[in-house]
Design a protein around this motif. Structure first.
Motif, PDB file in Angstrom:
ATOM      1  N   TYR A   1       0.844  -1.203   0.000  1.00  0.00           N
ATOM      2  CA  TYR A   1       0.000   0.000   0.000  1.00  0.00           C
ATOM      3  C   TYR A   1       0.878   1.252   0.000  1.00  0.00           C
ATOM      4  CZ  TYR A   1      -3.697   3.177   1.721  1.00  0.00           C
ATOM      5  OH  TYR A   1      -4.596   4.209   1.891  1.00  0.00           O
ATOM      6  N   ALA A   2       1.895   1.271   0.834  1.00  0.00           N
ATOM      7  CA  ALA A   2       2.787   2.429   0.925  1.00  0.00           C
ATOM      8  C   ALA A   2       3.529   2.663  -0.392  1.00  0.00           C
ATOM      9  CB  ALA A   2       3.768   2.257   2.079  1.00  0.00           C
ATOM     10  N   LEU A   3       3.976   1.603  -1.046  1.00  0.00           N
ATOM     11  CA  LEU A   3       4.663   1.766  -2.337  1.00  0.00           C
ATOM     12  C   LEU A   3       3.729   2.345  -3.400  1.00  0.00           C
ATOM     13  CD1 LEU A   3       6.925  -1.411  -2.595  1.00  0.00           C
ATOM     14  CD2 LEU A   3       7.678   0.982  -2.522  1.00  0.00           C
ATOM     15  N   GLN A   4       2.503   1.866  -3.437  1.00  0.00           N
ATOM     16  CA  GLN A   4       1.554   2.413  -4.404  1.00  0.00           C
ATOM     17  C   GLN A   4       1.316   3.898  -4.140  1.00  0.00           C
ATOM     18  OE1 GLN A   4      -1.549  -0.745  -3.936  1.00  0.00           O
ATOM     19  NE2 GLN A   4      -1.567  -0.601  -6.164  1.00  0.00           N
ATOM     20  N   LEU A   5       1.128   4.246  -2.868  1.00  0.00           N
ATOM     21  CA  LEU A   5       0.926   5.654  -2.520  1.00  0.00           C
ATOM     22  C   LEU A   5       2.151   6.493  -2.891  1.00  0.00           C
ATOM     23  CD1 LEU A   5      -0.765   5.323   0.981  1.00  0.00           C
ATOM     24  CD2 LEU A   5      -1.883   5.947  -1.173  1.00  0.00           C
ATOM     25  N   ALA A   6       3.336   5.956  -2.644  1.00  0.00           N
ATOM     26  CA  ALA A   6       4.571   6.686  -2.947  1.00  0.00           C
ATOM     27  C   ALA A   6       4.661   7.006  -4.442  1.00  0.00           C
ATOM     28  CB  ALA A   6       5.786   5.870  -2.506  1.00  0.00           C
ATOM     29  N   LEU A   7       4.334   6.044  -5.257  1.00  0.00           N
ATOM     30  CA  LEU A   7       4.451   6.227  -6.701  1.00  0.00           C
ATOM     31  C   LEU A   7       3.317   7.062  -7.303  1.00  0.00           C
ATOM     32  CD1 LEU A   7       5.658   2.640  -7.597  1.00  0.00           C
ATOM     33  CD2 LEU A   7       7.030   4.741  -7.636  1.00  0.00           C
ATOM     34  N   LEU A   8       2.187   7.111  -6.607  1.00  0.00           N
ATOM     35  CA  LEU A   8       1.014   7.800  -7.144  1.00  0.00           C
ATOM     36  C   LEU A   8       0.681   9.108  -6.417  1.00  0.00           C
ATOM     37  CD1 LEU A   8      -1.263   4.637  -7.499  1.00  0.00           C
ATOM     38  CD2 LEU A   8      -0.129   5.877  -9.370  1.00  0.00           C
ATOM     39  N   HIS A   9       1.442   9.461  -5.386  1.00  0.00           N
ATOM     40  CA  HIS A   9       1.030  10.540  -4.487  1.00  0.00           C
ATOM     41  C   HIS A   9       0.782  11.885  -5.167  1.00  0.00           C
ATOM     42  CE1 HIS A   9       5.393  11.428  -4.366  1.00  0.00           C
ATOM     43  NE2 HIS A   9       5.016  12.660  -4.058  1.00  0.00           N
TER      44      HIS A   9
ATOM     45  N   PRO B   1      -5.275   5.476   6.953  1.00  0.00           N
ATOM     46  CA  PRO B   1      -4.294   4.552   7.515  1.00  0.00           C
ATOM     47  C   PRO B   1      -2.919   5.214   7.613  1.00  0.00           C
ATOM     48  CG  PRO B   1      -5.600   3.434   5.837  1.00  0.00           C
ATOM     49  CD  PRO B   1      -5.959   4.903   5.774  1.00  0.00           C
ATOM     50  N   LYS B   2      -2.102   4.749   8.532  1.00  0.00           N
ATOM     51  CA  LYS B   2      -0.814   5.402   8.801  1.00  0.00           C
ATOM     52  C   LYS B   2       0.121   5.441   7.594  1.00  0.00           C
ATOM     53  CE  LYS B   2       1.583   1.483  10.903  1.00  0.00           C
ATOM     54  NZ  LYS B   2       2.271   1.058  12.119  1.00  0.00           N
ATOM     55  N   GLU B   3      -0.048   4.548   6.649  1.00  0.00           N
ATOM     56  CA  GLU B   3       0.795   4.540   5.452  1.00  0.00           C
ATOM     57  C   GLU B   3       0.693   5.865   4.690  1.00  0.00           C
ATOM     58  OE1 GLU B   3       0.107   0.329   6.580  1.00  0.00           O
ATOM     59  OE2 GLU B   3      -1.205   2.070   6.387  1.00  0.00           O
TER      60      GLU B   3
ATOM     61  N   SER C   1       3.491   8.103  13.128  1.00  0.00           N
ATOM     62  CA  SER C   1       3.322   7.075  12.089  1.00  0.00           C
ATOM     63  C   SER C   1       4.442   6.044  12.073  1.00  0.00           C
ATOM     64  CB  SER C   1       3.242   7.716  10.709  1.00  0.00           C
ATOM     65  OG  SER C   1       2.156   8.595  10.631  1.00  0.00           O
ATOM     66  N   ASN C   2       5.694   6.501  12.301  1.00  0.00           N
ATOM     67  CA  ASN C   2       6.839   5.600  12.193  1.00  0.00           C
ATOM     68  C   ASN C   2       8.055   6.276  12.833  1.00  0.00           C
ATOM     69  OD1 ASN C   2       9.373   4.665  10.631  1.00  0.00           O
ATOM     70  ND2 ASN C   2       7.872   3.091  10.118  1.00  0.00           N
ATOM     71  N   LYS C   3       8.623   5.650  13.847  1.00  0.00           N
ATOM     72  CA  LYS C   3       9.748   6.229  14.601  1.00  0.00           C
ATOM     73  C   LYS C   3      10.970   6.455  13.703  1.00  0.00           C
ATOM     74  CE  LYS C   3      12.368   5.441  18.881  1.00  0.00           C
ATOM     75  NZ  LYS C   3      13.737   5.570  18.527  1.00  0.00           N
ATOM     76  N   TYR C   4      11.331   5.463  12.921  1.00  0.00           N
ATOM     77  CA  TYR C   4      12.478   5.581  12.014  1.00  0.00           C
ATOM     78  C   TYR C   4      12.305   6.787  11.101  1.00  0.00           C
ATOM     79  CZ  TYR C   4      15.265   4.659   7.815  1.00  0.00           C
ATOM     80  OH  TYR C   4      16.114   4.785   6.741  1.00  0.00           O
TER      81      TYR C   4
END
Length: 183
Positions: free
Chosen positions: A56-64, A115-117, A159-162
Motif C-alpha cells: 500500500y505504501a509503495l503504491q501511494l509513494a508512486l502515485l502521491h 491509515p498510517k501509510e 506514524s513511524n519512529k524511524y
C-alpha cells in the motif's frame, strides 16, 4: 510469488505515463525520479521497521502526486488501483480551491483520517523534497518550506519512529540553505 514486484511495475508505469511531461525543477530529470525516490525511502524504512503495509505504501509513494499534478481523475485512479489507494492519494493531494496557506493544514487533516501509510508517504515525500532548493526561491520561501516540514513532522511523527528521526535529520540539514542565502 512476485506480487510486490509486479504491483510496483504496474504502478510506476502508470505514474510514469501520467507524469511523462513533467520534469524535476532543479535537475530537469523526468518526474518519475522523484516518485521512485519516495518509493525507495519506503523500502528502506520498511527494512528497519516492518510495522506498515509495504504494498500500500509503495503504491501511494508512486502515485502521491498523480491527482495533484496530472490530468488523472479520481475515478480512473480508483478503477485502476482500488478505493483505498484512491482515498490515500486524495488525502495526499492539496486542494487548490482553498488559500495556499491553508492547503497543508487541510491535507494533514485528511491524512490523519487515513491509515498510517498515508502519513508515512507524506513524510517520505517531504524528506525527498528537502534537497537543494530551486534557485528562484528566496530566503523567505526556504524558511517557510522548512517550517512546513516541521509542521508535517509534528503532525505525523507517530506514524513511524524511524521515519520521524529521518525527517527530523533532513529538516536540520536543510538549515544550511537558509544560512547560505544570507551570505
Amino acid at each position: 510469488m512476485y506480487l510486490k514486484q509486479d504491483l510496483y511495475q504496474k504502478t510506476i508505469l502508470f505514474a510514469g505515463e501520467k507524469h511523462k511531461k513533467q520534469k524535476l525543477p532543479i535537475y530537469g530529470l523526468p518526474y518519475v525520479v522523484h516518485l521512485s525516490n519516495v518509493a525507495m525511502e519506503v523500502m528502506f524504512a520498511w527494512e528497519s521497521c516492518k510495522d506498515f503495509d509495504i504494498e500500500y505504501a509503495l503504491q501511494l509513494a508512486l502515485l502521491h502526486d498523480t491527482l495533484e499534478d496530472t490530468e488523472t481523475s479520481y475515478e480512473e485512479l480508483e478503477k485502476t488501483f482500488g478505493i483505498e489507494v484512491s482515498k490515500g492519494v486524495f488525502a495526499l493531494t492539496k486542494d487548490k480551491n482553498i488559500a495556499k496557506y491553508e492547503q497543508m493544514q487541510n491535507s494533514i487533516k485528511k491524512i490523519l483520517n487515513c491509515p498510517k501509510e498515508v502519513g508515512i508517504v507524506k513524510m517520505f515525500d517531504r524528506i525527498t523534497n528537502l534537497q537543494k532548493p530551486p534557485k528562484h526561491w528566496n530566503n523567505k520561501k526556504i524558511i517557510s518550506y522548512r517550517q512546513e516540514a516541521q509542521y508535517i513532522l509534528e503532525s505525523l511523527k507517530f506514524s513511524n519512529k524511524y521515519l520521524a528521526e529521518r525527517l527530523s535529520f533532513k529538516i536540520d540539514e536543510y538549515e544550511k540553505y537558509i544560512t547560505e542565502s544570507f551570505q
